[in-house]
Design a protein around this motif. Sequence first.
Motif, PDB file in Angstrom:
ATOM      1  N   GLY A   6       0.810  -1.208   0.000  1.00  0.00           N
ATOM      2  CA  GLY A   6       0.000   0.000   0.000  1.00  0.00           C
ATOM      3  C   GLY A   6       0.846   1.261   0.000  1.00  0.00           C
ATOM      4  O   GLY A   6       2.042   1.213  -0.298  1.00  0.00           O
ATOM      5  N   ARG A   7       0.224   2.363   0.362  1.00  0.00           N
ATOM      6  CA  ARG A   7       0.926   3.643   0.293  1.00  0.00           C
ATOM      7  C   ARG A   7       1.492   4.042   1.656  1.00  0.00           C
ATOM      8  O   ARG A   7       0.813   3.960   2.676  1.00  0.00           O
ATOM      9  N   THR A   8       2.753   4.482   1.613  1.00  0.00           N
ATOM     10  CA  THR A   8       3.405   4.961   2.824  1.00  0.00           C
ATOM     11  C   THR A   8       3.680   6.451   2.652  1.00  0.00           C
ATOM     12  O   THR A   8       4.121   6.875   1.579  1.00  0.00           O
ATOM     13  N   THR A   9       3.409   7.236   3.696  1.00  0.00           N
ATOM     14  CA  THR A   9       3.686   8.665   3.639  1.00  0.00           C
ATOM     15  C   THR A   9       4.884   8.976   4.535  1.00  0.00           C
ATOM     16  O   THR A   9       4.900   8.588   5.709  1.00  0.00           O
ATOM     17  N   ILE A  10       5.861   9.631   3.949  1.00  0.00           N
ATOM     18  CA  ILE A  10       7.070   9.970   4.703  1.00  0.00           C
ATOM     19  C   ILE A  10       7.183  11.489   4.762  1.00  0.00           C
ATOM     20  O   ILE A  10       7.033  12.176   3.747  1.00  0.00           O
ATOM     21  N   GLU A  11       7.434  11.993   5.963  1.00  0.00           N
ATOM     22  CA  GLU A  11       7.473  13.436   6.135  1.00  0.00           C
ATOM     23  C   GLU A  11       8.867  13.868   6.604  1.00  0.00           C
ATOM     24  O   GLU A  11       9.414  13.297   7.553  1.00  0.00           O
ATOM     25  N   ILE A  12       9.415  14.873   5.933  1.00  0.00           N
ATOM     26  CA  ILE A  12      10.684  15.471   6.359  1.00  0.00           C
ATOM     27  C   ILE A  12      10.384  16.873   6.845  1.00  0.00           C
ATOM     28  O   ILE A  12       9.768  17.672   6.138  1.00  0.00           O
ATOM     29  N   LYS A  13      10.777  17.152   8.095  1.00  0.00           N
ATOM     30  CA  LYS A  13      10.481  18.466   8.646  1.00  0.00           C
ATOM     31  C   LYS A  13      11.552  18.845   9.661  1.00  0.00           C
ATOM     32  O   LYS A  13      11.920  18.043  10.506  1.00  0.00           O
ATOM     33  N   ARG A  14      12.032  20.053   9.595  1.00  0.00           N
ATOM     34  CA  ARG A  14      13.012  20.603  10.540  1.00  0.00           C
ATOM     35  C   ARG A  14      14.190  19.653  10.778  1.00  0.00           C
ATOM     36  O   ARG A  14      14.590  19.391  11.908  1.00  0.00           O
ATOM     37  N   GLY A  15      14.718  19.119   9.711  1.00  0.00           N
ATOM     38  CA  GLY A  15      15.914  18.285   9.839  1.00  0.00           C
ATOM     39  C   GLY A  15      15.641  16.899  10.401  1.00  0.00           C
ATOM     40  O   GLY A  15      16.563  16.206  10.805  1.00  0.00           O
ATOM     41  N   LYS A  16      14.363  16.520  10.477  1.00  0.00           N
ATOM     42  CA  LYS A  16      14.048  15.177  10.964  1.00  0.00           C
ATOM     43  C   LYS A  16      13.103  14.503   9.983  1.00  0.00           C
ATOM     44  O   LYS A  16      12.448  15.163   9.172  1.00  0.00           O
ATOM     45  N   VAL A  17      13.024  13.192  10.093  1.00  0.00           N
ATOM     46  CA  VAL A  17      12.160  12.474   9.167  1.00  0.00           C
ATOM     47  C   VAL A  17      11.336  11.446   9.950  1.00  0.00           C
ATOM     48  O   VAL A  17      11.795  10.905  10.964  1.00  0.00           O
ATOM     49  N   ARG A  18      10.125  11.228   9.486  1.00  0.00           N
ATOM     50  CA  ARG A  18       9.299  10.203  10.135  1.00  0.00           C
ATOM     51  C   ARG A  18       8.415   9.545   9.074  1.00  0.00           C
ATOM     52  O   ARG A  18       8.218  10.086   7.974  1.00  0.00           O
ATOM     53  N   ILE A  19       7.877   8.422   9.432  1.00  0.00           N
ATOM     54  CA  ILE A  19       6.860   7.825   8.593  1.00  0.00           C
ATOM     55  C   ILE A  19       5.516   8.261   9.167  1.00  0.00           C
ATOM     56  O   ILE A  19       5.202   8.010  10.337  1.00  0.00           O
ATOM     57  N   LYS A  20       4.795   9.000   8.361  1.00  0.00           N
ATOM     58  CA  LYS A  20       3.567   9.625   8.839  1.00  0.00           C
ATOM     59  C   LYS A  20       2.409   8.630   8.785  1.00  0.00           C
ATOM     60  O   LYS A  20       1.593   8.575   9.693  1.00  0.00           O
ATOM     61  N   ASP A  21       2.381   7.902   7.715  1.00  0.00           N
ATOM     62  CA  ASP A  21       1.260   6.977   7.564  1.00  0.00           C
ATOM     63  C   ASP A  21       1.729   5.728   6.822  1.00  0.00           C
ATOM     64  O   ASP A  21       2.565   5.811   5.926  1.00  0.00           O
ATOM     65  N   ALA A  22       1.224   4.584   7.230  1.00  0.00           N
ATOM     66  CA  ALA A  22       1.613   3.333   6.590  1.00  0.00           C
ATOM     67  C   ALA A  22       0.435   2.380   6.562  1.00  0.00           C
ATOM     68  O   ALA A  22      -0.451   2.465   7.423  1.00  0.00           O
ATOM     69  N   PRO A  23       0.444   1.527   5.586  1.00  0.00           N
ATOM     70  CA  PRO A  23      -0.714   0.645   5.426  1.00  0.00           C
ATOM     71  C   PRO A  23      -0.661  -0.611   6.298  1.00  0.00           C
ATOM     72  O   PRO A  23      -1.608  -1.396   6.294  1.00  0.00           O
ATOM     73  N   CYS A  24       0.425  -0.788   7.042  1.00  0.00           N
ATOM     74  CA  CYS A  24       0.581  -2.012   7.804  1.00  0.00           C
ATOM     75  C   CYS A  24      -0.339  -2.032   9.022  1.00  0.00           C
ATOM     76  O   CYS A  24      -0.938  -1.024   9.387  1.00  0.00           O
ATOM     77  N   THR A  25      -0.418  -3.167   9.709  1.00  0.00           N
ATOM     78  CA  THR A  25      -1.344  -3.287  10.830  1.00  0.00           C
ATOM     79  C   THR A  25      -0.706  -2.862  12.146  1.00  0.00           C
ATOM     80  O   THR A  25      -1.364  -2.259  12.983  1.00  0.00           O
ATOM     81  N   ASN A  26       0.571  -3.174  12.344  1.00  0.00           N
ATOM     82  CA  ASN A  26       1.155  -2.897  13.660  1.00  0.00           C
ATOM     83  C   ASN A  26       1.688  -1.466  13.817  1.00  0.00           C
ATOM     84  O   ASN A  26       1.891  -1.001  14.923  1.00  0.00           O
ATOM     85  N   LYS A  27       1.903  -0.768  12.737  1.00  0.00           N
ATOM     86  CA  LYS A  27       2.342   0.642  12.742  1.00  0.00           C
ATOM     87  C   LYS A  27       3.640   0.875  13.530  1.00  0.00           C
ATOM     88  O   LYS A  27       3.809   1.923  14.150  1.00  0.00           O
ATOM     89  N   ILE A  28       4.504  -0.106  13.548  1.00  0.00           N
ATOM     90  CA  ILE A  28       5.764   0.057  14.285  1.00  0.00           C
ATOM     91  C   ILE A  28       6.550   1.250  13.742  1.00  0.00           C
ATOM     92  O   ILE A  28       7.098   2.063  14.486  1.00  0.00           O
ATOM     93  N   CYS A  29       6.560   1.347  12.418  1.00  0.00           N
ATOM     94  CA  CYS A  29       7.345   2.412  11.798  1.00  0.00           C
ATOM     95  C   CYS A  29       6.841   3.793  12.210  1.00  0.00           C
ATOM     96  O   CYS A  29       7.610   4.712  12.428  1.00  0.00           O
ATOM     97  N   ILE A  30       5.540   3.934  12.342  1.00  0.00           N
ATOM     98  CA  ILE A  30       4.986   5.231  12.737  1.00  0.00           C
ATOM     99  C   ILE A  30       5.352   5.531  14.186  1.00  0.00           C
ATOM    100  O   ILE A  30       5.688   6.664  14.532  1.00  0.00           O
ATOM    101  N   HIS A  31       5.364   4.482  15.019  1.00  0.00           N
ATOM    102  CA  HIS A  31       5.695   4.687  16.433  1.00  0.00           C
ATOM    103  C   HIS A  31       7.159   5.033  16.644  1.00  0.00           C
ATOM    104  O   HIS A  31       7.527   5.536  17.704  1.00  0.00           O
ATOM    105  N   GLU A  32       7.982   4.761  15.656  1.00  0.00           N
ATOM    106  CA  GLU A  32       9.398   5.150  15.786  1.00  0.00           C
ATOM    107  C   GLU A  32       9.538   6.665  15.905  1.00  0.00           C
ATOM    108  O   GLU A  32      10.497   7.170  16.466  1.00  0.00           O
TER     109      GLU A  32
END
Lengths: 124, 173
Positions: free
Chosen positions: A65-91
């Motif tokens: 599915g679609r993953t949204t990655i956000e870069i802001k103020r010198g940092k990066v995160r995964i904003k949204d992901a299609p997976c069930t456990n959302k581990i990447c978002i919790h990082e």
Amino acid sequence: MRHNNITLADKVLLSICIFLSFYSFVYVKEAMPKGSEVRIEVDGKLKYTLPLNADRTVELSGVIGRTTIEIKRGKVRIKDAPCTNKICIHEGWIERGSIVCLPNKVVVTVSGPDKNKGPDAISG
Amino acid sequence: MQSADKYRIALLASYAIALHGLEALVPSPIPWLRLGLSNIITVITLFFYGIRPALMVTMVRIVLGSLLLGTFLGPAFFLSLSGGLAGTVSMGIVMTLFPGSFGPLGISLIGALFHNIAQLSVAYLLFVGKIEAILVVLPFLLAAGTVTGACNGIAARYLVREIEAAHQKKENG
């Protein structure tokens, strides 16, 4: 007779030089993340190489599915992901290391500033 | 120019070349970092004879020094040339604009600062082309320039004082 002592102007100038030296260390440290880049890989293939200092949101399609990655103020995160456990978002936000989303096979890596791109030495 | 001045310039330039050569033997931990010992001679020349002889001493030192060291017309030569000229010209301008306000210490600091700025600009424009590489060495060069500039300035101050004392002794006795 010529001025041959350490004058007030000398002292002021020396202070300015010392201040400039210290300030340049701080300034360069802040300006340096220009060298840092965000590498986004999907299924083992490099899709994006983005500078860490430019705010940007990237949406890409992974394996499930679609993953949204956000870069802001010198940092990066995964904003949204299609997976069930959302581990990447919790990082959350990172400025070094990487975030891995296994179900969608998305890897976001921040590589540090490369200090060895210039010549080894030029003497003058 | 009188022949006595020519001899003086030749003598000062040879001192500068000697220091330049000596300093080339000192290993440097950071690219472009040099002690700038020959700047002591430039400062003294500026104080006693003014900007044109100082420029001449610098030119002679850079050209002959690079011929001796085998760097003539190489990258190091252009870095040395840009730094040397910028340093000398900036020191001369400051001395002309603010006569008497700066002693050898301040003048030497000005020289070190503009030497570094010119060298980094030329390194960026001609050889490196990557602003990051310049930015990485910039703080180290500025800090080192402040330290070496101050040390050289103090050395120049003692020399100017000694030379003036010797002159006065000669005139009086």
